[in-house]
Design an enzyme around this catalytic site. Structure first.
Site, PDB file in Angstrom:
ATOM      1  N   ASP A 192       0.877  -1.173   0.000  1.00  0.00           N
ATOM      2  CA  ASP A 192       0.000   0.000   0.000  1.00  0.00           C
ATOM      3  C   ASP A 192       0.912   1.220   0.000  1.00  0.00           C
ATOM      4  O   ASP A 192       1.998   1.193   0.586  1.00  0.00           O
ATOM      5  CB  ASP A 192      -0.876  -0.010   1.266  1.00  0.00           C
ATOM      6  CG  ASP A 192      -2.108   0.878   1.101  1.00  0.00           C
ATOM      7  OD1 ASP A 192      -3.231   0.347   1.072  1.00  0.00           O
ATOM      8  OD2 ASP A 192      -1.936   2.122   1.008  1.00  0.00           O
ATOM      9  N   LEU A 244     -34.561  -5.819   1.307  1.00  0.00           N
ATOM     10  CA  LEU A 244     -35.902  -5.227   1.340  1.00  0.00           C
ATOM     11  C   LEU A 244     -36.181  -4.658   2.731  1.00  0.00           C
ATOM     12  O   LEU A 244     -37.330  -4.626   3.160  1.00  0.00           O
ATOM     13  CB  LEU A 244     -36.963  -6.269   0.976  1.00  0.00           C
ATOM     14  CG  LEU A 244     -37.139  -6.600  -0.506  1.00  0.00           C
ATOM     15  CD1 LEU A 244     -38.292  -7.595  -0.704  1.00  0.00           C
ATOM     16  CD2 LEU A 244     -37.398  -5.359  -1.355  1.00  0.00           C
ATOM     17  N   LYS A 283     -20.602  -6.872 -12.106  1.00  0.00           N
ATOM     18  CA  LYS A 283     -20.378  -6.208 -10.812  1.00  0.00           C
ATOM     19  C   LYS A 283     -21.231  -4.939 -10.695  1.00  0.00           C
ATOM     20  O   LYS A 283     -21.926  -4.719  -9.704  1.00  0.00           O
ATOM     21  CB  LYS A 283     -18.883  -5.875 -10.657  1.00  0.00           C
ATOM     22  CG  LYS A 283     -18.540  -5.107  -9.409  1.00  0.00           C
ATOM     23  CD  LYS A 283     -18.851  -5.871  -8.129  1.00  0.00           C
ATOM     24  CE  LYS A 283     -18.782  -4.955  -6.924  1.00  0.00           C
ATOM     25  NZ  LYS A 283     -19.201  -5.557  -5.692  1.00  0.00           N
ATOM     26  N   CYS A 309     -19.757   1.505  -1.908  1.00  0.00           N
ATOM     27  CA  CYS A 309     -20.005   0.824  -3.192  1.00  0.00           C
ATOM     28  C   CYS A 309     -21.309   1.231  -3.877  1.00  0.00           C
ATOM     29  O   CYS A 309     -21.275   1.684  -5.021  1.00  0.00           O
ATOM     30  CB  CYS A 309     -19.986  -0.685  -2.981  1.00  0.00           C
ATOM     31  SG  CYS A 309     -18.372  -1.290  -2.494  1.00  0.00           S
ATOM     32  N   ARG A 333     -19.443  -8.206   1.509  1.00  0.00           N
ATOM     33  CA  ARG A 333     -20.111  -7.100   2.209  1.00  0.00           C
ATOM     34  C   ARG A 333     -19.291  -6.745   3.426  1.00  0.00           C
ATOM     35  O   ARG A 333     -18.926  -7.647   4.205  1.00  0.00           O
ATOM     36  CB  ARG A 333     -21.500  -7.531   2.688  1.00  0.00           C
ATOM     37  CG  ARG A 333     -22.497  -7.830   1.609  1.00  0.00           C
ATOM     38  CD  ARG A 333     -23.639  -8.658   2.160  1.00  0.00           C
ATOM     39  NE  ARG A 333     -23.160  -9.929   2.687  1.00  0.00           N
ATOM     40  CZ  ARG A 333     -23.894 -10.773   3.413  1.00  0.00           C
ATOM     41  NH1 ARG A 333     -25.137 -10.483   3.724  1.00  0.00           N
ATOM     42  NH2 ARG A 333     -23.373 -11.913   3.855  1.00  0.00           N
ATOM     43  N   GLU A 340     -15.160  -8.321  -6.797  1.00  0.00           N
ATOM     44  CA  GLU A 340     -15.375  -8.818  -5.441  1.00  0.00           C
ATOM     45  C   GLU A 340     -16.782  -8.458  -4.989  1.00  0.00           C
ATOM     46  O   GLU A 340     -17.231  -7.338  -5.203  1.00  0.00           O
ATOM     47  CB  GLU A 340     -14.323  -8.195  -4.501  1.00  0.00           C
ATOM     48  CG  GLU A 340     -14.423  -8.656  -3.080  1.00  0.00           C
ATOM     49  CD  GLU A 340     -14.484 -10.171  -2.955  1.00  0.00           C
ATOM     50  OE1 GLU A 340     -13.577 -10.860  -3.431  1.00  0.00           O
ATOM     51  OE2 GLU A 340     -15.482 -10.679  -2.400  1.00  0.00           O
ATOM     52  N   GLY A 358     -35.137   1.767   5.488  1.00  0.00           N
ATOM     53  CA  GLY A 358     -34.187   2.452   6.368  1.00  0.00           C
ATOM     54  C   GLY A 358     -33.921   3.847   5.857  1.00  0.00           C
ATOM     55  O   GLY A 358     -34.691   4.391   5.053  1.00  0.00           O
TER      56      GLY A 358
HETATM   57  P1  NAD Z   1     -10.055   1.208   0.493  1.00  0.00           P
HETATM   58  O1  NAD Z   1     -10.109   2.663   0.286  1.00  0.00           O
HETATM   59  O2  NAD Z   1     -10.451   0.627   1.803  1.00  0.00           O
HETATM   60  O3  NAD Z   1      -8.576   0.671   0.192  1.00  0.00           O
HETATM   61  C1  NAD Z   1      -7.841   1.052  -0.931  1.00  0.00           C
HETATM   62  C2  NAD Z   1      -6.364   1.052  -0.538  1.00  0.00           C
HETATM   63  O4  NAD Z   1      -5.596   1.241  -1.720  1.00  0.00           O
HETATM   64  C3  NAD Z   1      -5.991   2.196   0.415  1.00  0.00           C
HETATM   65  O5  NAD Z   1      -5.383   1.654   1.578  1.00  0.00           O
HETATM   66  C4  NAD Z   1      -5.026   3.056  -0.394  1.00  0.00           C
HETATM   67  O6  NAD Z   1      -4.007   3.647   0.378  1.00  0.00           O
HETATM   68  C5  NAD Z   1      -4.458   2.036  -1.381  1.00  0.00           C
HETATM   69  N1  NAD Z   1      -3.907   2.626  -2.609  1.00  0.00           N
HETATM   70  C6  NAD Z   1      -4.433   3.601  -3.395  1.00  0.00           C
HETATM   71  N2  NAD Z   1      -3.640   3.846  -4.452  1.00  0.00           N
HETATM   72  C7  NAD Z   1      -2.578   2.991  -4.339  1.00  0.00           C
HETATM   73  C8  NAD Z   1      -1.426   2.757  -5.140  1.00  0.00           C
HETATM   74  N3  NAD Z   1      -1.223   3.414  -6.271  1.00  0.00           N
HETATM   75  N4  NAD Z   1      -0.539   1.836  -4.717  1.00  0.00           N
HETATM   76  C9  NAD Z   1      -0.757   1.136  -3.568  1.00  0.00           C
HETATM   77  N5  NAD Z   1      -1.831   1.309  -2.788  1.00  0.00           N
HETATM   78  C10 NAD Z   1      -2.745   2.221  -3.167  1.00  0.00           C
HETATM   79  O7  NAD Z   1     -10.928   0.573  -0.679  1.00  0.00           O
HETATM   80  P2  NAD Z   1     -11.869  -0.734  -0.624  1.00  0.00           P
HETATM   81  O8  NAD Z   1     -13.113  -0.407   0.094  1.00  0.00           O
HETATM   82  O9  NAD Z   1     -11.048  -1.904  -0.203  1.00  0.00           O
HETATM   83  O10 NAD Z   1     -12.240  -0.859  -2.159  1.00  0.00           O
HETATM   84  C11 NAD Z   1     -11.280  -1.243  -3.118  1.00  0.00           C
HETATM   85  C12 NAD Z   1     -12.008  -1.578  -4.402  1.00  0.00           C
HETATM   86  O11 NAD Z   1     -12.850  -2.716  -4.195  1.00  0.00           O
HETATM   87  C13 NAD Z   1     -12.936  -0.473  -4.914  1.00  0.00           C
HETATM   88  O12 NAD Z   1     -12.924  -0.475  -6.311  1.00  0.00           O
HETATM   89  C14 NAD Z   1     -14.302  -0.911  -4.412  1.00  0.00           C
HETATM   90  O13 NAD Z   1     -15.347  -0.416  -5.203  1.00  0.00           O
HETATM   91  C15 NAD Z   1     -14.198  -2.409  -4.535  1.00  0.00           C
HETATM   92  N6  NAD Z   1     -15.076  -3.137  -3.612  1.00  0.00           N
HETATM   93  C16 NAD Z   1     -15.215  -2.701  -2.329  1.00  0.00           C
HETATM   94  C17 NAD Z   1     -16.032  -3.407  -1.454  1.00  0.00           C
HETATM   95  C18 NAD Z   1     -16.234  -2.938  -0.045  1.00  0.00           C
HETATM   96  O14 NAD Z   1     -17.163  -3.402   0.605  1.00  0.00           O
HETATM   97  N7  NAD Z   1     -15.399  -2.030   0.464  1.00  0.00           N
HETATM   98  C19 NAD Z   1     -16.689  -4.578  -1.889  1.00  0.00           C
HETATM   99  C20 NAD Z   1     -16.494  -5.006  -3.199  1.00  0.00           C
HETATM  100  C21 NAD Z   1     -15.679  -4.274  -4.055  1.00  0.00           C
END
Ligand code: NAD
Length: 426
Positions: A32, A253, A207, A263, A154, A151, A256
């Protein structure tokens, strides 16, 4: 075959995926660009609130199956790299792909030729293609298969959802990529989890369409709740009656305060943006966000009418996160409600069981430490998140207060029998 995995992004999706793949025996390096986050992980601190994640990470660290780093160099030998960086909304509703593209560029400078680049981030239709084009520019002498693997976990149930998915979707551009992906998911295939191989654009569509559809169901039941409130019908029973129809099903359903989180809003906006940009008339998709905003406006008016009528000024807000069992406040429906209360001059005291650090990104006051602290001195209570902890509060905590339960989680009969002025949705 894949045994060394790289994961880019140590957030909700990256950390959970990394911990779960490590638990399956893969050797995973998570990187990260947030140095503090990686330092915390190296100290054994988990930067997000997600049930079971800490135990799983600890186990993987002890067995040597997971390591954390700030350097792309440390994933250069990976057979596959999972991209799990954020794809937030731009102000026009499109998905901001700058984190993804920046990560892909950095990765292409070090990653060994032939490794798979797996897009787990939620990305708009056509992104795998643009990543491929970007790679052709940045690393013309190497070939990296670009795979979509959206992914569906939830937050709050992320480990369970990752380990027990309803389906795994894999978007590929060449049938020869199937075998390696089947190896990565062999544990799930053995356990009869359906694995759907499609082309890249179809995986990207699945997705977005799934999230927009679930958001639409929530928006729909909230509109039904408004109709029930007008007619005197019971929305809980109405939702149950609908959900028992196997063509409809019961999930998503629950009425709320509107859908939120990192997302549903952003993915619904991005899908709508795609349709508009391609001059497609998609009135259902285009109006899901409008319905959600109307929901907030309607509830704010109802809250104000209820509390003002009784001259209640000191409000205890229970819950700030977009749902229970997470510390994530991104696009939480609690945010516009709390902002509205403050604008109207109410005194707001807020508690959330996650003690989310994100609260200070939205408000210039602190969360209180316990529910009792928030309730102390309040003359009205607003329940905004469905944390089960709120159901355990003794009835005496609500004495003399108006309670407006926007998640329908408290025991209304019990509270009313105890003389509490209790209101809920529908
Ligand atoms: P998040 O913000 O929690 O985590 C993203 C991480 O990526 C951060 O820690 C950030 O510092 C790091 N990052 C950003 N740019 C970077 C780079 N260039 N190099 C290295 N690290 C970098 O995001 P998330 O909630 O885990 O979501 C990630 C993706 O997954 C999104 O596209 C989201 O839509 C998708 N997604 C999220 C969920 C969810 O419930 N959160 C579920 C399904 C899909």
């Amino acid at each position: 075959m894949i045994n060394k995995l790289g994961v880019v992004g140590a957030g909700y999706v990256g950390l959970v995926s990394a911990a779960c793949f490590a638990d399956l025996g893969f050797y995973v390096c998570v990187i990260d660009n947030d140095a503090n986050r990686i330092q915390a992980l190296k100290r054994g601190e988990i930067p997000i609130h997600e049930p079971q994640l800490e135990e799983l990470v600890k186990k993987a660290v002890q067995s040597g199956h997971i390591v954390f780093s700030n350097s792309y160099d440390d994933i250069k030998d990976s057979c596959a790299v999972i991209m799990a960086v954020g794809t937030p909304s731009n102000s026009d509703g499109s998905a901001n792909l700058e984190y993804l593209y920046s990560a892909v560029k950095q990765l292409s400078q070090v990653l060994k030729n032939g490794s798979y680049i797996i897009l787990k981030s939620t990305v708009p239709i056509g992104t795998a293609e643009s990543v491929r084009n970007l790679l052709a520019e940045c690393a013309p002498n190497k070939v990296y298969p670009v795979i979509n693997n959206p992914e569906f976990l939830r937050e709050g149930n992320a480990i369970h959802d990752f380990q027990h998915p309803d389906r795994i979707v894999i978007g590929i551009s060449d049938q020869s990529h199937k075998e390696r992906m089947q190896y990565l998911y062999s544990h799930f295939i053995k356990n009869q989890v359906p694995v759907l191989f499609t082309d890249n654009a179809t995986a990207e569509t699945i997705k977005y369409a799934s999230n927009a559809y679930l958001a639409m169901r929530i928006a729909f039941i909230n509109e039904i709740a408004m109709i029930c409130e007008k007619s005197g019908a019971d929305v809980k029973a109405a939702a149950e009656g609908m959900g028992l129809d196997t063509r409809i099903g019961r999930h998503y359903l629950q009425p709320g305060p509107g859908f939120g989180g990192s997302c549903f809003p952003k993915d619904t906006k991005a899908l709508s943006y795609y349709a508009n940009a391609n001059e497609l008339d998609t009135p259902i998709i285009s109006n899901i966000m409008r319905s959600n905003t109307a929901r907030t406006d309607d509830l704010n008016a109802k809250i104000d009418a209820l509390f003002m009528a009784d001259k209640r000024k000191n409000i205890a807000v229970l819950g700030a996160t977009f749902k229970a069992n997470t510390d994530d406040m991104r696009d939480s429906p609690a945010i516009p409600v709390i902002r509205f209360l403050i604008e109207q001059g109410y005194n707001v005291r807020c508690y959330d069981p996650s003690h989310t650090k994100q609260f200070r990104e939205y408000f210039d006051f602190d969360l209180l430490t316990t529910a009792q602290d928030a309730l102390h001195g309040a003359d009205a209570v607003l329940v905004l998140t469905e944390w089960s902890e709120f159901q355990l509060l003794p009835v005496t905590e609500f004495s003399g207060k108006i309670v407006y339960d926007l998640r329908n989680i408290l025991n209304g009969v019990w509270l009313k029998n105890a003389g509490i002025n209790y209101h809920c949705i529908g």
